[in-house]
Design a protein around this motif. Structure first.
Motif, PDB file in Angstrom:
ATOM      1  N   LEU A 304       0.797  -0.834   0.185  1.00  0.00           N
ATOM      2  CA  LEU A 304       0.522  -0.285   0.394  1.00  0.00           C
ATOM      3  C   LEU A 304       0.737   1.611  -0.350  1.00  0.00           C
ATOM      4  CD1 LEU A 304      -2.821   1.186   0.260  1.00  0.00           C
ATOM      5  CD2 LEU A 304      -2.546   0.918   2.537  1.00  0.00           C
ATOM      6  N   ALA A 305       2.131   1.382   0.480  1.00  0.00           N
ATOM      7  CA  ALA A 305       2.971   2.870   0.698  1.00  0.00           C
ATOM      8  C   ALA A 305       3.919   2.066  -0.622  1.00  0.00           C
ATOM      9  CB  ALA A 305       3.888   1.807   1.923  1.00  0.00           C
ATOM     10  N   THR A 306       4.168   1.670  -0.897  1.00  0.00           N
ATOM     11  CA  THR A 306       4.516   2.012  -2.215  1.00  0.00           C
ATOM     12  C   THR A 306       3.967   1.794  -3.387  1.00  0.00           C
ATOM     13  OG1 THR A 306       4.870  -0.622  -2.728  1.00  0.00           O
ATOM     14  CG2 THR A 306       7.063   0.208  -1.571  1.00  0.00           C
ATOM     15  N   THR A 307       2.771   1.621  -3.415  1.00  0.00           N
ATOM     16  CA  THR A 307       1.873   2.084  -4.408  1.00  0.00           C
ATOM     17  C   THR A 307       1.240   3.530  -4.404  1.00  0.00           C
ATOM     18  OG1 THR A 307       0.995  -0.453  -4.184  1.00  0.00           O
ATOM     19  CG2 THR A 307      -0.616   1.827  -5.099  1.00  0.00           C
ATOM     20  N   ARG A 308       1.197   4.058  -2.870  1.00  0.00           N
ATOM     21  CA  ARG A 308       0.476   5.402  -2.955  1.00  0.00           C
ATOM     22  C   ARG A 308       2.018   6.433  -3.353  1.00  0.00           C
ATOM     23  NH1 ARG A 308      -2.636   6.475   3.396  1.00  0.00           N
ATOM     24  NH2 ARG A 308      -3.820   5.004   2.969  1.00  0.00           N
ATOM     25  N   GLY A 309       3.482   5.826  -3.035  1.00  0.00           N
ATOM     26  CA  GLY A 309       4.505   6.344  -3.382  1.00  0.00           C
ATOM     27  C   GLY A 309       4.294   6.669  -5.145  1.00  0.00           C
ATOM     28  N   ARG A 321       4.295  19.442 -14.977  1.00  0.00           N
ATOM     29  CA  ARG A 321       4.823  19.506 -15.825  1.00  0.00           C
ATOM     30  C   ARG A 321       6.496  18.738 -15.763  1.00  0.00           C
ATOM     31  NH1 ARG A 321       1.112  22.072 -18.730  1.00  0.00           N
ATOM     32  NH2 ARG A 321      -0.632  23.813 -18.000  1.00  0.00           N
ATOM     33  N   ASP A 322       6.603  17.658 -14.997  1.00  0.00           N
ATOM     34  CA  ASP A 322       7.827  17.011 -15.121  1.00  0.00           C
ATOM     35  C   ASP A 322       9.091  16.718 -14.581  1.00  0.00           C
ATOM     36  OD1 ASP A 322       6.203  14.915 -17.402  1.00  0.00           O
ATOM     37  OD2 ASP A 322       6.790  15.843 -18.667  1.00  0.00           O
ATOM     38  N   ASN A 323       8.146  18.094 -13.209  1.00  0.00           N
ATOM     39  CA  ASN A 323       9.396  18.257 -12.546  1.00  0.00           C
ATOM     40  C   ASN A 323      10.004  16.881 -11.646  1.00  0.00           C
ATOM     41  OD1 ASN A 323      10.148  19.475  -9.658  1.00  0.00           O
ATOM     42  ND2 ASN A 323       9.709  21.572 -10.544  1.00  0.00           N
ATOM     43  N   ALA A 324      10.973  16.836 -11.687  1.00  0.00           N
ATOM     44  CA  ALA A 324      11.603  15.359 -10.921  1.00  0.00           C
ATOM     45  C   ALA A 324      11.612  16.028  -9.733  1.00  0.00           C
ATOM     46  CB  ALA A 324      12.748  14.794 -11.886  1.00  0.00           C
ATOM     47  N   VAL A 325      11.770  16.794  -8.956  1.00  0.00           N
ATOM     48  CA  VAL A 325      12.248  17.571  -7.735  1.00  0.00           C
ATOM     49  C   VAL A 325      10.935  17.256  -6.899  1.00  0.00           C
ATOM     50  CG1 VAL A 325      12.845  18.866  -6.098  1.00  0.00           C
ATOM     51  CG2 VAL A 325      14.012  18.837  -8.265  1.00  0.00           C
ATOM     52  N   CYS A 326       9.703  17.452  -7.483  1.00  0.00           N
ATOM     53  CA  CYS A 326       8.228  17.264  -7.251  1.00  0.00           C
ATOM     54  C   CYS A 326       7.829  16.336  -7.106  1.00  0.00           C
ATOM     55  CB  CYS A 326       7.388  18.582  -7.641  1.00  0.00           C
ATOM     56  SG  CYS A 326       7.823  19.847  -7.542  1.00  0.00           S
ATOM     57  N   ALA A 327       8.465  15.384  -8.029  1.00  0.00           N
ATOM     58  CA  ALA A 327       7.743  13.802  -8.191  1.00  0.00           C
ATOM     59  C   ALA A 327       8.309  13.277  -7.575  1.00  0.00           C
ATOM     60  CB  ALA A 327       8.090  13.235  -9.725  1.00  0.00           C
ATOM     61  N   GLU A 328       9.956  13.502  -6.962  1.00  0.00           N
ATOM     62  CA  GLU A 328      10.400  12.956  -5.580  1.00  0.00           C
ATOM     63  C   GLU A 328      10.009  13.144  -4.471  1.00  0.00           C
ATOM     64  OE1 GLU A 328      13.017   9.496  -4.318  1.00  0.00           O
ATOM     65  OE2 GLU A 328      12.475  10.328  -6.144  1.00  0.00           O
ATOM     66  N   ARG A 329       9.740  14.318  -4.035  1.00  0.00           N
ATOM     67  CA  ARG A 329       8.899  14.875  -2.710  1.00  0.00           C
ATOM     68  C   ARG A 329       7.638  13.678  -3.064  1.00  0.00           C
ATOM     69  NH1 ARG A 329      11.079  20.256  -3.669  1.00  0.00           N
ATOM     70  NH2 ARG A 329       9.527  20.764  -2.754  1.00  0.00           N
ATOM     71  N   ALA A 330       6.889  14.157  -3.940  1.00  0.00           N
ATOM     72  CA  ALA A 330       5.801  13.911  -3.594  1.00  0.00           C
ATOM     73  C   ALA A 330       5.513  11.944  -3.569  1.00  0.00           C
ATOM     74  CB  ALA A 330       4.907  13.385  -4.927  1.00  0.00           C
ATOM     75  N   PHE A 331       6.666  10.961  -4.362  1.00  0.00           N
ATOM     76  CA  PHE A 331       7.301   9.795  -3.450  1.00  0.00           C
ATOM     77  C   PHE A 331       7.177   9.800  -2.481  1.00  0.00           C
ATOM     78  CE2 PHE A 331       9.807   5.627  -3.045  1.00  0.00           C
ATOM     79  CZ  PHE A 331       8.684   4.584  -3.857  1.00  0.00           C
ATOM     80  N   THR A 332       8.304  10.671  -1.599  1.00  0.00           N
ATOM     81  CA  THR A 332       7.975  10.730  -0.541  1.00  0.00           C
ATOM     82  C   THR A 332       7.064  10.675   0.658  1.00  0.00           C
ATOM     83  OG1 THR A 332      10.636  11.149  -1.076  1.00  0.00           O
ATOM     84  CG2 THR A 332       9.248  11.967   2.031  1.00  0.00           C
ATOM     85  N   VAL A 333       5.999  11.995  -0.168  1.00  0.00           N
ATOM     86  CA  VAL A 333       4.866  11.655   0.783  1.00  0.00           C
ATOM     87  C   VAL A 333       4.557  10.448   0.674  1.00  0.00           C
ATOM     88  CG1 VAL A 333       2.629  12.464   0.735  1.00  0.00           C
ATOM     89  CG2 VAL A 333       4.262  14.230   0.733  1.00  0.00           C
ATOM     90  N   GLY A 334       4.113   9.952  -0.187  1.00  0.00           N
ATOM     91  CA  GLY A 334       2.945   8.778  -0.351  1.00  0.00           C
ATOM     92  C   GLY A 334       3.537   7.236   0.611  1.00  0.00           C
TER      93      GLY A 334
END
Length: 423
Positions: A304-309, A321-334
């Motif tokens: 569940l955690a990895t799916t959310r990430g 819009r493909d911002n890699a830094v934001c995407a990585e922070r979003a993975f951390t939140v999930g």
């Protein structure tokens, strides 16, 4: 006109959401997912939820929603009403991968009972949904089903033991649904239930005085070193202090989901080849390893955690819009959103032990900001809560039903590969 044509034509094929809810066995391992198909908000007045139209739309687009991609090695429970059961398109489902869940609204007429018997001959397995009493109508279907689902919210607690006993006496496997607390799970275990559906395993049970273990603390400190942009030598030294974590890290980074190509043999090579972003990701996954044992990628909490990430990462790529830094922070939140359930500690106490960006903390603690909005959307999607609030939140994020479904499929596939390859 055939039933499947009527059903599909009543709803645009892209205007539905897919919710996937885990079903666990007595050993707390995943055995199946229930797939729930929900109409997008603007179609709610048509009441197209689990009925014929949504099921038909999904089955008719099976090539897009391949069941292997959605549920991996597990089985899929799929709701069916009388129209679906009597239709031809139900035959498009693979009998070895699905359990057809007969909705409580289905009347056991002679033609319907004959149809279910015929489908059983073709290899289909059946469950009876939302049973709250052992009625005459339930009895008529009982001989044709293998699993009976009991809705814990619909049965009085003092009536549950007798209901469970009467259905077990008919040699049926019992599935408890809407299990939301550990106490409910323990009760159902005592009553002989085989399967459990609900998010009790993801609910934090706060243990007073619980401390973060040395192994957990080591990983949190590593995450802090990465956040502080420490040099590779300091990070490598910290990883090597814990032999099990080193081994688990190498297993994870060599999985196909890591997409690193050539096999990585040493911690220093892992750091050099992976880069900080991927190293941070695998360390976050390693948090879910039980202290002193390898990480279990089939653990429902980790899945569940990895799916959310992954869901949040992919959503962020659309929103930002493909911002890699934001995407990585979003993975951390999930992936960190279930840390309180993992550690049995309040989230604010966990965050005191690791340095995270302010917007990540705001999302985890209060569901604030864009990351918080995305996490709220994912949590609602898990519960198939796709009503007006969900639809409005999606609109604010600029995401469509089709985009969300494509994001889900990609995330499910990534987690499936991670679990298979790192096993």
């Amino acid at each position: 006109m055939h039933a499947e044509v009527t059903a599909v034509s009543s709803m645009p094929s892209d205007e539905f959401f897919l919710a996937r809810q885990p079903i666990l066995g007595r050993d707390q391992h995943l055995v199946a997912f229930e797939l729930l198909f929900r109409a997008a908000g603007e179609h709610e007045d048509a009441r197209l939820t689990d009925g014929t139209a949504a099921t038909a739309a999904v089955i008719s687009h099976a090539s897009q929603l391949g069941l292997e991609q959605v549920v991996g090695e597990q089985l899929a429970f799929i709701n069916v009403d009388a129209d679906v059961l009597m239709s031809d398109f139900v035959r498009f489902l693979p009998p070895h991968k699905v359990i057809l869940e007969i909705l409580e609204t289905v009347k056991p007429t002679e033609p319907l009972l004959a149809r279910v018997a015929k489908l059983k001959e073709l290899g289909f397995t059946f469950a009876l949904d939302d049973v709250i009493d052992h009625t005459e109508e339930v009895d008529k279907l009982l001989g044709l089903v293998d699993v009976v689902k009991i809705d814990l919210k619909g049965v009085e607690r003092n009536a549950l033991p007798q209901l469970a006993a009467s259905l077990r006496a008919a040699n049926k496997k019992l599935l408890a649904e809407k299990v939301e607390t550990v106490e409910e799970f323990n009760l159902c275990m005592e009553l002989g239930f085989e399967y459990f559906q609900g998010y009790y395993f993801a609910r934090p049970v706060i243990l007073s005085g619980r401390k973060i273990t040395p192994s957990e603390l080591m990983i949190l400190r590593l995450l802090e070193l990465l956040h502080a942009e420490a040099d590779d030598a300091a990070i490598e030294t910290a990883v090597k202090r814990d032999a099990l974590s080193s081994l688990n890290l190498l297993r994870l980074v060599n999985s196909r989901a890591a997409s690193s190509g050539r096999r990585i043999e040493t911690v220093s090579e892992a750091i050099a080849k992976l880069g900080r972003k991927q190293l941070r990701r695998w360390l976050q996954i390693l948090l879910y390893a039980t202290a002193g044992s390898p990480v279990e990628l089939h653990s429902p909490l980790l899945q569940l955690a990895t799916t959310r990430g992954k869901l949040l990462e992919l959503m962020s790529l659309h929103v930002h819009r493909d911002n890699a830094v934001c995407a990585e922070r979003a993975f951390t939140v999930g992936i960190m959103s279930l840390a309180d359930a993992l550690f049995s500690m309040p989230m604010d106490e966990i965050l005191e032990n690791v340095e995270l960006a302010d917007d990540v903390c705001a999302a985890l603690l209060h569901r604030e900001g864009t990351f918080g909005a995305m996490l709220d959307v994912v949590e609602r999607l898990e519960k198939a809560d796709t009503g007006p609030v969900f639809s409005a939140a999606l609109k604010r994020l600029g995401l469509t039903a089709k985009q969300v479904r494509e994001i889900e499929l990609e995330a499910f596939d990534w987690v499936r590969e991670l679990a298979c390859e790192a096993a």
